[in-house]
Design an enzyme around this catalytic site. Structure first.
Site, short mmCIF file in Angstrom:
data_model
loop_
_atom_site.label_atom_id
_atom_site.label_comp_id
_atom_site.label_asym_id
_atom_site.label_seq_id
_atom_site.Cartn_x
_atom_site.Cartn_y
_atom_site.Cartn_z
N ASN A 139 -5.54 4.06 -4.07
CA ASN A 139 -6.66 3.91 -3.14
C ASN A 139 -7.99 4.36 -3.73
O ASN A 139 -9.04 3.88 -3.32
CB ASN A 139 -6.37 4.72 -1.86
N SER B 285 -10.22 -5.50 -2.19
CA SER B 285 -11.27 -5.66 -1.19
C SER B 285 -11.46 -7.14 -0.91
O SER B 285 -11.15 -8.00 -1.76
CB SER B 285 -12.59 -5.06 -1.70
N ILE C 203 -14.88 -1.77 6.88
CA ILE C 203 -14.14 -0.65 7.47
C ILE C 203 -15.09 0.52 7.70
O ILE C 203 -15.97 0.80 6.87
CB ILE C 203 -12.98 -0.21 6.56
N GLY D 53 -7.23 9.19 -3.99
CA GLY D 53 -8.42 9.12 -3.15
C GLY D 53 -8.14 9.55 -1.73
O GLY D 53 -8.63 8.95 -0.77
N TYR E 251 -18.58 -4.23 -8.63
CA TYR E 251 -17.54 -3.85 -7.66
C TYR E 251 -16.60 -5.02 -7.40
O TYR E 251 -15.37 -4.87 -7.44
CB TYR E 251 -18.19 -3.39 -6.36
N ARG F 270 -10.56 11.70 1.86
CA ARG F 270 -11.38 11.20 2.98
C ARG F 270 -11.13 9.71 3.17
O ARG F 270 -10.41 9.08 2.42
CB ARG F 270 -12.86 11.43 2.70
#
Length: 252
Positions: free
Chosen positions: A95, A147, A193, A16, A160, A19
C-alpha cells in the site's frame, strides 16, 4: 462483508499502515482476526501506538517496522518479522506510496526518481519478499495498490500515473509466474478516496472531482479495505491477475 470473513490464525503484512488506506486495511484485517506486521515510513511512534491499539482491541499479534519501501532492506525487515514471529505469511498488501504532481516539463528528476522508487520499486520489493515466504507454506495472496490514474492517466500526474501503471504490469506478470505456486496476485485501483491526499484540494477542485463520480460521493478508506478483505480471504481463492477498481464509476 467484514463480519462474514474469518482470518484467525493467518498473518499479513501491510505497508504504509500508519494512516489513510493502509490504516483502514490494518484495522479491517485485525477485526477479522489476522495477525499483522505493519510498515510505515514516517510517524514511527504513531505506527507503534496504532499497532498496540489493534492488538489490544482485537486480540491479535501486531509488530511494526518503520522504513522506506524504496529501500529493499525495508521489505526484507518486514518479511523477517513475519517469519520470526509467525513462521508463515498469508497476505502481503503493498500500500505504501506517494503522490507528487507537476506539469510536464516542470517535474524535477528527484521527484521522478522518488515516485518510481516508492510506488513501483517498493511494490516489486514487497512482491519478491512475499513470494519467498509464501512458497514455504500453502501459498497466499499479494495485493498491490495501483490507482485509477494508473489505468487511465491524468493531466498533471505524469510520474504518479506512470508508477501506478507499472504496478499493474508487475501485478499481471507476478500473477502468471506465481499461480503454479498457489500465490495469487491482484491489484486494487482506488478512485477518489477521502485521505490526506484529498484534503489539500480547493473547493473548486473537490467539486470537479465529485462531479466525475457516477455514484456521487467520495470513496472511503473502508471501501478499499473491504475489497482487500475479499482478496485476503478464501472467497477469492480462484481470483488472480485482476485489477479491481474501487472508484464509484469515476471518469477521468
Amino acid at each position: 462483508m467484514p463480519d462474514q470473513i474469518d482470518l484467525r490464525g493467518r498473518v499479513g503484512v501491510v505497508t504504509g499502515a500508519s494512516r489513510g488506506i493502509g490504516a483502514a486495511v490494518a484495522e479491517a484485517l485485525a477485526r477479522s482476526g489476522m495477525n499483522l506486521v505493519l510498515g510505515g515510513h514516517r510517524h514511527a511512534e504513531t505506527l507503534e501506538a496504532f499497532g498496540h491499539e489493534l492488538a489490544r482491541t482485537h486480540g491479535v499479534k501486531v509488530s511494526c517496522h518503520a522504513g522506506d519501501m524504496a529501500d529493499p532492506a525495508t521489505a526484507n525487515a518486514l518479511a523477517k518479522l513475519a517469519f520470526s514471529g509467525h513462521r508463515q505469511l498469508d497476505l502481503w498488501v503493498n500500500n505504501a506510496g506517494l503522490l507528487v504532481d507537476g506539469s510536464i516539463g516542470m517535474i524535477s528528476d528527484a521527484d521522478v526518481q522518488k515516485t518510481l522508487a516508492v510506488n513501483l520499486a517498493g511494490t516489486i520489493h514487497g512482491v519478491q519478499q512475499a513470494a519467498r515466504l509464501m512458497q514455504r507454506g500453502q501459498g497466499g495472496s499479494i495485493v498491490n495498490l495501483t490507482s485509477i490514474m494508473g489505468r487511465f492517466g491524468s493531466a498533471g500526474l505524469l510520474a504518479y500515473s506512470a508508477s501506478k501503471a507499472g504496478v499493474i504490469g508487475a501485478t499481471l506478470s507476478a500473477a502468471k509466474e506465481l499461480a503454479p505456486k498457489k500465490i495469487r496476485v491482484n491489484a486494487i485501483a482506488p478512485g477518489f478516496i477521502a485521505t490526506d491526499m484529498a484534503k489539500g484540494l480547493s473547493e473548486e477542485k473537490l467539486a470537479q472531482r465529485l462531479s466525475s463520480i457516477g455514484m456521487g460521493r467520495i470513496g472511503t478508506a473502508l471501501d478499499v479495505a473491504n475489497a482487500i478483505l475479499f482478496l485476503a480471504s478464501d472467497m477469492s481463492s480462484y481470483v488472480t491477475g485482476q485489477v479491481i477498481g474501487v472508484d464509484g464509476a469515476m471518469v477521468v
